[in-house]
Design a protein around this motif. Structure first.
Motif, PDB file in Angstrom:
ATOM      1  N   ILE A  40       0.711  -1.075   0.093  1.00 29.58           N
ATOM      2  CA  ILE A  40       0.113   0.111   0.077  1.00 29.58           C
ATOM      3  C   ILE A  40       0.919   1.363   0.012  1.00 29.58           C
ATOM      4  N   VAL A  41       1.986   1.071   0.697  1.00 25.04           N
ATOM      5  CA  VAL A  41       3.033   2.365   0.785  1.00 25.04           C
ATOM      6  C   VAL A  41       3.298   2.719  -0.842  1.00 25.04           C
ATOM      7  N   LYS A  42       3.716   1.382  -1.663  1.00 25.89           N
ATOM      8  CA  LYS A  42       3.907   1.500  -3.010  1.00 25.89           C
ATOM      9  C   LYS A  42       2.939   2.387  -3.653  1.00 25.89           C
ATOM     10  N   LYS A  43       1.584   1.999  -3.596  1.00 32.50           N
ATOM     11  CA  LYS A  43       0.537   2.691  -4.222  1.00 32.50           C
ATOM     12  C   LYS A  43       0.562   4.252  -3.885  1.00 32.50           C
ATOM     13  N   ALA A  44       0.590   4.575  -2.665  1.00 30.62           N
ATOM     14  CA  ALA A  44       0.451   5.853  -2.083  1.00 30.62           C
ATOM     15  C   ALA A  44       1.514   6.697  -2.704  1.00 30.62           C
ATOM     16  N   VAL A  45       2.796   6.000  -2.778  1.00 32.40           N
ATOM     17  CA  VAL A  45       3.901   6.787  -3.300  1.00 32.40           C
ATOM     18  C   VAL A  45       4.096   7.034  -4.807  1.00 32.40           C
ATOM     19  N   GLU A  46       3.889   6.002  -5.309  1.00 31.91           N
ATOM     20  CA  GLU A  46       4.333   5.803  -6.874  1.00 31.91           C
ATOM     21  C   GLU A  46       2.937   5.602  -7.808  1.00 31.91           C
ATOM     22  N   GLY A  47       1.729   5.571  -7.139  1.00 32.71           N
ATOM     23  CA  GLY A  47       0.553   5.250  -8.057  1.00 32.71           C
ATOM     24  C   GLY A  47       0.072   6.641  -8.231  1.00 32.71           C
ATOM     25  N   GLU A  48      -0.946   6.402  -9.110  1.00 25.89           N
ATOM     26  CA  GLU A  48      -1.671   7.563  -9.738  1.00 25.89           C
ATOM     27  C   GLU A  48      -2.672   7.936  -8.633  1.00 25.89           C
ATOM     28  N   LEU A  49      -3.040   9.213  -8.709  1.00 23.07           N
ATOM     29  CA  LEU A  49      -3.832   9.852  -7.673  1.00 23.07           C
ATOM     30  C   LEU A  49      -5.449   8.932  -7.810  1.00 23.07           C
ATOM     31  N   SER A  50      -6.011   8.572  -6.845  1.00 24.63           N
ATOM     32  CA  SER A  50      -7.126   7.791  -6.941  1.00 24.63           C
ATOM     33  C   SER A  50      -7.777   7.664  -5.670  1.00 24.63           C
ATOM     34  N   ALA A  51      -9.260   7.787  -6.029  1.00 29.83           N
ATOM     35  CA  ALA A  51     -10.139   7.554  -4.665  1.00 29.83           C
ATOM     36  C   ALA A  51     -10.023   6.448  -4.113  1.00 29.83           C
ATOM     37  N   ASP A  52      -9.550   5.339  -4.743  1.00 29.06           N
ATOM     38  CA  ASP A  52      -9.570   4.073  -4.200  1.00 29.06           C
ATOM     39  C   ASP A  52      -8.292   4.022  -3.333  1.00 29.06           C
ATOM     40  N   VAL A  53      -7.280   4.785  -3.350  1.00 26.28           N
ATOM     41  CA  VAL A  53      -6.326   4.689  -2.384  1.00 26.28           C
ATOM     42  C   VAL A  53      -6.172   6.170  -1.862  1.00 26.28           C
ATOM     43  N   PRO A  54      -6.799   6.397  -0.873  1.00 33.70           N
ATOM     44  CA  PRO A  54      -7.006   7.977  -0.304  1.00 33.70           C
ATOM     45  C   PRO A  54      -5.516   8.642  -0.007  1.00 33.70           C
ATOM     46  N   ALA A  55      -4.778   7.693   0.348  1.00 34.77           N
ATOM     47  CA  ALA A  55      -3.372   8.284   0.639  1.00 34.77           C
ATOM     48  C   ALA A  55      -2.758   8.936  -0.381  1.00 34.77           C
ATOM     49  N   THR A  56      -2.922   8.333  -1.802  1.00 36.38           N
ATOM     50  CA  THR A  56      -2.292   9.051  -2.856  1.00 36.38           C
ATOM     51  C   THR A  56      -2.546  10.453  -3.245  1.00 36.38           C
ATOM     52  N   TYR A  57      -3.727  11.133  -2.213  1.00 34.57           N
ATOM     53  CA  TYR A  57      -4.096  12.549  -2.518  1.00 34.57           C
ATOM     54  C   TYR A  57      -2.866  13.414  -1.579  1.00 34.57           C
ATOM     55  N   LEU A  58      -2.046  12.667  -0.958  1.00 28.06           N
ATOM     56  CA  LEU A  58      -0.975  13.359  -0.297  1.00 28.06           C
ATOM     57  C   LEU A  58       0.271  13.909  -1.159  1.00 28.06           C
ATOM     58  N   GLN A  59       0.305  13.102  -2.278  1.00 33.26           N
ATOM     59  CA  GLN A  59       1.208  13.441  -3.355  1.00 33.26           C
ATOM     60  C   GLN A  59       0.877  15.125  -3.854  1.00 33.26           C
ATOM     61  N   LEU A  60      -0.254  15.637  -3.617  1.00 33.23           N
ATOM     62  CA  LEU A  60      -0.613  16.947  -3.777  1.00 33.23           C
ATOM     63  C   LEU A  60      -0.097  18.042  -2.879  1.00 33.23           C
ATOM     64  N   SER A  61       0.109  17.237  -1.650  1.00 31.57           N
ATOM     65  CA  SER A  61       0.659  18.383  -0.609  1.00 31.57           C
ATOM     66  C   SER A  61       2.098  18.745  -0.601  1.00 31.57           C
ATOM     67  N   PRO A  62       2.436  20.089  -0.492  1.00 37.56           N
ATOM     68  CA  PRO A  62       3.920  20.313  -0.523  1.00 37.56           C
ATOM     69  C   PRO A  62       4.665  20.244   0.700  1.00 37.56           C
ATOM     70  N   HIS A  63       3.761  19.841   1.720  1.00 35.79           N
ATOM     71  CA  HIS A  63       4.379  19.924   3.167  1.00 35.79           C
ATOM     72  C   HIS A  63       4.351  18.264   3.839  1.00 35.79           C
ATOM     73  N   VAL A  64       4.535  17.316   2.971  1.00 33.49           N
ATOM     74  CA  VAL A  64       4.366  15.780   3.400  1.00 33.49           C
ATOM     75  C   VAL A  64       5.653  15.119   3.156  1.00 33.49           C
ATOM     76  N   GLU A  65       6.022  14.160   4.162  1.00 33.94           N
ATOM     77  CA  GLU A  65       6.955  13.284   4.062  1.00 33.94           C
ATOM     78  C   GLU A  65       6.636  11.906   4.671  1.00 33.94           C
ATOM     79  N   PHE A  66       7.189  10.809   3.657  1.00 34.48           N
ATOM     80  CA  PHE A  66       6.801   9.595   4.213  1.00 34.48           C
ATOM     81  C   PHE A  66       7.972   9.137   4.832  1.00 34.48           C
ATOM     82  N   ILE A  67       7.796   8.677   6.152  1.00 36.22           N
ATOM     83  CA  ILE A  67       9.057   7.891   6.947  1.00 36.22           C
ATOM     84  C   ILE A  67       8.779   6.462   7.088  1.00 36.22           C
ATOM     85  N   LEU A  68       9.555   5.765   6.568  1.00 35.73           N
ATOM     86  CA  LEU A  68       9.305   4.229   6.416  1.00 35.73           C
ATOM     87  C   LEU A  68      10.604   3.603   7.041  1.00 35.73           C
ATOM     88  N   ASP A  69      10.286   2.508   7.485  1.00 36.85           N
ATOM     89  CA  ASP A  69      11.570   1.534   7.751  1.00 36.85           C
ATOM     90  C   ASP A  69      11.695   0.752   6.590  1.00 36.85           C
TER      91      ASP A  69
END
Length: 639
Positions: free
Chosen positions: A225-254
């Protein structure tokens, strides 16, 4: 690494991503950023407004913030918090409430002012929710908005409880929970039927207004799901993809949560690789699957057109690479999981000697053995090895209450049919029935009920092991203490579990150990059991000479299977062996039809097991190897 190289490596990623070695390191970094914000605001005489999340993801962050408060004097007196969400309906004192979660994991241990804590109210009347949500939004605005919003991500791609279909401009509101979200929460509620269908959540639009957003994700279960959120197209099916539109977001992962990102999963697509043998195997199998071609039919153009030109130059000609990988895969296949006696074992996954081995199959739950490696289990016994099976936990959590009453009724009837006094049994039965009728979601059973549930699972496990060909003296129902202890204690010691495991290992002195390596299990029991086993073996390896000749094989299958490039031993099953495996799984009647905790896969365990072993065989077949009915896969653990 130069900025240009970094941009090339991360070109598939549509938002900033930072990857840390492990969850602990990443959590400390997030806590450091939160504390820096708080201190900066304190210096200015301002309040720090934090948006907080619940669930397993932020727990270590909160633990580090508590440490900073107690050991380094970090004050929360200037902090205002707004939590993302709460189940509805939900009493604040319930075990599953986010009010209780936040108190236990953070608020009770710091100097925050109670009036500065804001959490959606799960006790509201339905008609009052809309007004509450509007006022929640207004209150956030009255503090100048959220300075730093902390997020996790659900496996549906939800942030907060903004499930698939949520609008990008949505505000705080009442929502309906996705079935996968409810199944993921079923462990906390004692079954999916008890999980609320609704929740109050901040909206995506509310989250977007935060001045800074940090989304955290840990472990392999979140990788896809992280891959979809980070690399996927914007989609209502994966709400986290909307974060791609924010200039103030960062994903912190292990590293595990980041493992499916292109730069880690298929790095040859974005940079020059260090072509280790493992990387070559993975890349060639990936290429064959991507092009739907057998390995031996891959051409130089196929390599050049799919990011593998460097490999072709360094290790080519490509046909030699193909043959090498084909042979490597061929050598993983064996019908002799305990080693083939009197055979050349130089190209086999297991040793030929000793011809008959002492084997322990460790099973975290009482059915993981037959579900995940039932065909191999049966074959080891058929081939004459001294096979032991060790059921590490009682599995009593996953038994329906109705089964308890049914088994008690049988015992009462049996006693009375023999003219025995069944009064004590009847009294216990009535106590059980009264408890069950008033039982709250996820309420811990009293000892008598836990014992009956344990005995149900024990009887099924023994029946399954006997069917596989194991004699009674080699069936070990360990019932490790941590499993029940964790129902009552937050911080659990595993020392007696480790000692008990060491004692069994010393008694058997196995040449082979099989253990569950499927850490996607939603209960977390597999990982705990594996850690106990590894610690036991690590200690024994310091003093016991037999451990140097003991190999540990990991199996999967109950939840996920190994990727083809990971497999080091593949045991093919005939149609008849698939049927025998299914009958062994059927011995676990309490888990049949509808288990208490099915996880994300609603199919019965025998159906899952059959499908996954067939998928493994099909993967080998599509790569150009022999076609089998099914295959069970194993990976050797390196101590």
């Amino acid at each position: 690494m130069s900025r240009l190289n970094l941009l090339e490596e991360t070109r598939y990623e549509k938002l900033p991503v930072s990857v840390y070695a492990d969850e602990q390191t990443a959590s400390i970094e997030v806590a450091k950023r939160i504390s820096s914000l708080m201190l900066s605001k304190q210096e200015k005489g301002e309040q720090a407004v934090l948006g907080l999340a619940t669930g397993a993801t932020p727990v270590k962050v909160y633990k580090e913030l508590i440490r900073l408060h107690k050991e380094e004097g970090l004050s929360f007196s200037n902090v205002v918090t707004f939590n993302l969400d709460e189940y509805y309906p939900m009493k604040p004192g319930s075990n599953q409430s986010y009010v209780r979660f936040m108190n236990e994991n953070l608020f009770d241990h710091i100097d925050i002012k109670r009036e500065n804590i804001n959490i959606p109210d799960g006790e509201l009347k339905r008609e009052d929710i809309e007004d509450f949500c509007l006022k929640y939004e207004q209150k956030i605005s009255s503090f100048g908005g959220i300075d730093l919003q902390v997020l996790g991500i659900g496996r549906t791609g939800h942030i907060g409880f903004n499930e698939p279909g949520s609008a990008p401009n949505s505000g705080t509101r009442l929502v309906t929970l996705d079935e996968l979200t409810r199944r993921d929460a079923s462990r906390d509620f004692g079954g999916v039927a008890n999980v609320p269908t609704k929740a109050i959540t901040m909206g995506i639009g509310t989250i977007f207004k935060a001045k800074e957003i940090i989304l955290m994700a840990w472990n392999e279960k979140k990788a896809s799901i992280v891959k979809k959120a980070v690399e996927g197209e914007l989609s209502a099916d994966v709400p986290a993809t909307y974060l791609q539109l924010s200039p103030h977001v960062e994903f912190i992962l292990d590293q595990d949560a980041a493992s499916s990102l292109t730069r880690f999963d298929t790095p040859w697509l974005v940079k020059d690789c260090a072509w280790t043998d493992e990387q070559v195997t993975k890349a060639v199998i990936w290429l064959a699957k991507t092009l739907n071609k057998p390995i031996l039919k891959l051409t130089e153009d196929n390599y050049n057109n799919n990011g593998m030109a460097q490999l072709a130059i360094l290790r080519g000609p490509v046909y030699q690479i193909n043959i090498h990988i084909f042979n490597k895969l061929q050598h993983t296949i064996t019908g002799w999981p305990g080693g083939k006696p009197n055979a050349d074992d130089s190209q086999r996954p297991e040793r030929a000697e000793p011809a008959l081995k002492r084997v322990i199959v460790f099973s975290p739950h009482p059915d993981d053995d037959v579900i995940s490696m039932g065909g191999t289990f049966i074959r080891l016994a058929d081939q004459g090895h001294q096979v032991h099976v060790a059921y590490q936990t009682s599995g009593n959590t996953a038994v329906w209450d109705d089964d308890v009453l049914r088994f008690m009724e049988f015992n009462i009837d049996f006693a009375e049919s023999r003219g025995e006094d069944a009064k004590a049994l009847k009294d216990t039965y009535n106590d059980m029935r009264n408890f069950i009728s008033a039982k709250l979601p996820n309420q811990t059973d009293p000892e008598e009920i836990r014992t009956v549930k344990k005995l149900i699972r024990k009887g099924e496990a023994i029946a399954g092991a006997r069917f596989a060909g194991v004699i009674d003296e080699r069936i070990h129902f360990m019932d490790l203490p941590f499993y029940d202890r964790s129902k009552f204690q937050k911080d659990v010691s595993f020392e007696d579990d480790i000692v008990q495991t060491m004692e069994l290992l010393q008694e058997v002195k196995p040449h082979q150990i099989f253990a569950a390596g499927d850490f996607a299990d939603p209960h977390g029991t597999h990982k705990v059991c594996f850690n106990i086993l590894v610690e036991a073996m690590t200690r024994l390896r310091k003093t016991e000479s037999w451990t140097k000749d003991c190999w540990l094989w990991l199996y999967r299958g109950a939840w996920h299977e190994f990727e083809t490039h990971e497999i080091e031993m593949a045991v093919p099953l005939s149609p008849q062996e698939v049927e025998r495996k299914k009958l062994a799984i059927f011995k676990h009647q309490s888990q049949k039809d509808l288990p208490v905790f099915p996880g994300e896969d609603s199919r019965e365990f025998w159906v899952r097991a059959e499908a996954r072993t067939q998928e493994t065989a099909r993967a080998y077949d599509q790569l150009g190897l022999a076609e089998y009915e099914a295959m069970e896969a194993f990976v050797k653990w390196k101590f």
